[in-house]
Design an enzyme around this catalytic site. Structure first.
Site, mmCIF file in Angstrom:
data_model
loop_
_atom_site.group_PDB
_atom_site.id
_atom_site.type_symbol
_atom_site.label_atom_id
_atom_site.label_comp_id
_atom_site.label_asym_id
_atom_site.label_seq_id
_atom_site.Cartn_x
_atom_site.Cartn_y
_atom_site.Cartn_z
ATOM 1 N N TYR A 181 0.941 -1.213 -0.017
ATOM 2 C CA TYR A 181 0.090 -0.040 -0.034
ATOM 3 C C TYR A 181 0.926 1.213 -0.024
ATOM 4 O O TYR A 181 1.686 1.588 1.013
ATOM 5 C CB TYR A 181 -0.822 -0.291 1.317
ATOM 6 C CG TYR A 181 -2.011 -1.194 1.351
ATOM 7 C CD1 TYR A 181 -1.993 -2.052 0.129
ATOM 8 C CD2 TYR A 181 -2.479 -1.588 2.656
ATOM 9 C CE1 TYR A 181 -2.818 -3.087 0.352
ATOM 10 C CE2 TYR A 181 -3.308 -2.561 2.959
ATOM 11 C CZ TYR A 181 -3.608 -3.321 1.625
ATOM 12 O OH TYR A 181 -4.461 -4.572 1.749
ATOM 13 N N HIS A 221 0.107 -12.256 1.908
ATOM 14 C CA HIS A 221 -0.655 -11.358 1.040
ATOM 15 C C HIS A 221 -0.796 -12.104 -0.187
ATOM 16 O O HIS A 221 -0.099 -11.892 -1.267
ATOM 17 C CB HIS A 221 0.063 -10.113 0.718
ATOM 18 C CG HIS A 221 -1.005 -8.919 0.430
ATOM 19 N ND1 HIS A 221 -0.406 -7.557 0.291
ATOM 20 C CD2 HIS A 221 -2.144 -8.964 0.302
ATOM 21 C CE1 HIS A 221 -1.460 -7.071 -0.095
ATOM 22 N NE2 HIS A 221 -2.749 -7.978 -0.367
#
Length: 290
Positions: free
Chosen positions: A58, A124
């Site tokens: 992010y 992830h």
């Protein structure tokens, strides 16, 4: 090992409001100034939300740095981040689940988050073939070293099948909106963190009117999604997440302080109804046994 780690995770979550706040999306980009992200994190904490989620992908670590600056090593906050996926440029993502890469990612995350330990580390989006024994050993080593308290899998596929008795995984993170067909593939004996619970809750009429809406519209176009999907209310979305999907924690993000407060109010209402229902059901069982 799985049962013990799941039990310990639930103990650390006990007493916390089952809402998480994600420092992701536009909050982890330069579209938003640092003080604006700080304000939203502060609003979440004021509303009794103490579970926070971010990732190195992010904003190429910007989300972690902003969360770290806002909460630091405060032990009252439950901090989650991810490993295995990193950002390269605006849209490109690089996947690497080698033990060396995961360990390096955790070390970098701890520095950016300004914390001694990650409360819950998510892999992830791994594929099943990427969750091998060397990776499991590395994750177990991070837990023994005290750098990570628990490990989970953030998945949109069936990678959760790697949650066997030799694995240190104690949680799964997956989409929880009503059309999320992958939900049935995930195990029920671990903590379930839902995401994208508000995917079908409209935030506008589809015409981007601010930085956040522009970011989301661009992302939807890149991913081939409809700008204005069939919509439901926030109340219905939270009810589905906690009652039908049985989330233990729902992680959301927003750029509006008022929406954080609204989500907290709806969540509390759903939790109250669940407690009443549970108490009533227990009373019926007791009455039937007399």
């Amino acid at each position: 090992m799985v049962e013990a780690s799941v039990r310990q995770l639930f103990m650390r979550l006990q007493g916390r409001r089952p809402l998480g706040f994600g420092v992701s999306g536009p909050l982890a980009t330069h579209l938003f100034a640092p003080h604006e992200t700080d304000r939203l994190i502060g609003t979440a904490r004021d509303q009794g939300i103490t579970i926070f989620d971010t990732a190195p992908s992010y904003g190429a670590g910007l989300g972690e740095r902003r969360l770290g600056r806002a909460v630091g090593n405060d032990p009252s906050v439950f901090v989650m981040t991810k490993a295995g996926l990193t950002a390269k440029g605006c849209l490109q993502r690089v996947s690497n689940f080698s033990p060396q890469s995961i360990i390096a990612s955790v070390e970098a995350a701890l520095r950016r988050l300004k914390r001694d330990r990650i409360d819950l580390l998510w892999l992830h989006g791994p594929g099943r073939h990427q969750i091998d024994q060397p990776l499991k050993d590395a994750l177990s080593g991070l837990i023994r070293a005290g750098k990570v308290a628990a490990v989970g899998i953030a998945s949109r596929n069936q990678a959760a099948s790697a949650m066997d008795e030799t694995a240190p995984f104690s949680a799964i993170m997956a989409p929880v909106y009503e059309a999320a067909s992958a939900l049935s593939h995930f195990p029920s004996n671990v903590a379930f963190f839902g995401i994208e619970g508000f995917r079908h809750v409209p935030t506008s009429d589809g015409i981007p009117r601010n930085r956040s809406q522009l970011w989301r519209a661009t992302r939807a176009i890149v991913r081939g999604r409809q700008l204005v999907p069939e919509s439901i209310s926030a109340d219905a979305a939270l009810d589905y997440a906690f009652v039908s999907a049985q989330c233990d924690v729902l992680v959301t993000t927003t750029t509006k302080s008022a929406r954080i407060e609204q989500n907290r109010e709806i969540c509390d209402g759903v939790m109250d109804r669940l407690r009443v229902s549970e108490t009533y059901g227990q009373g019926q069982m007791n009455a039937g046994s007399e």
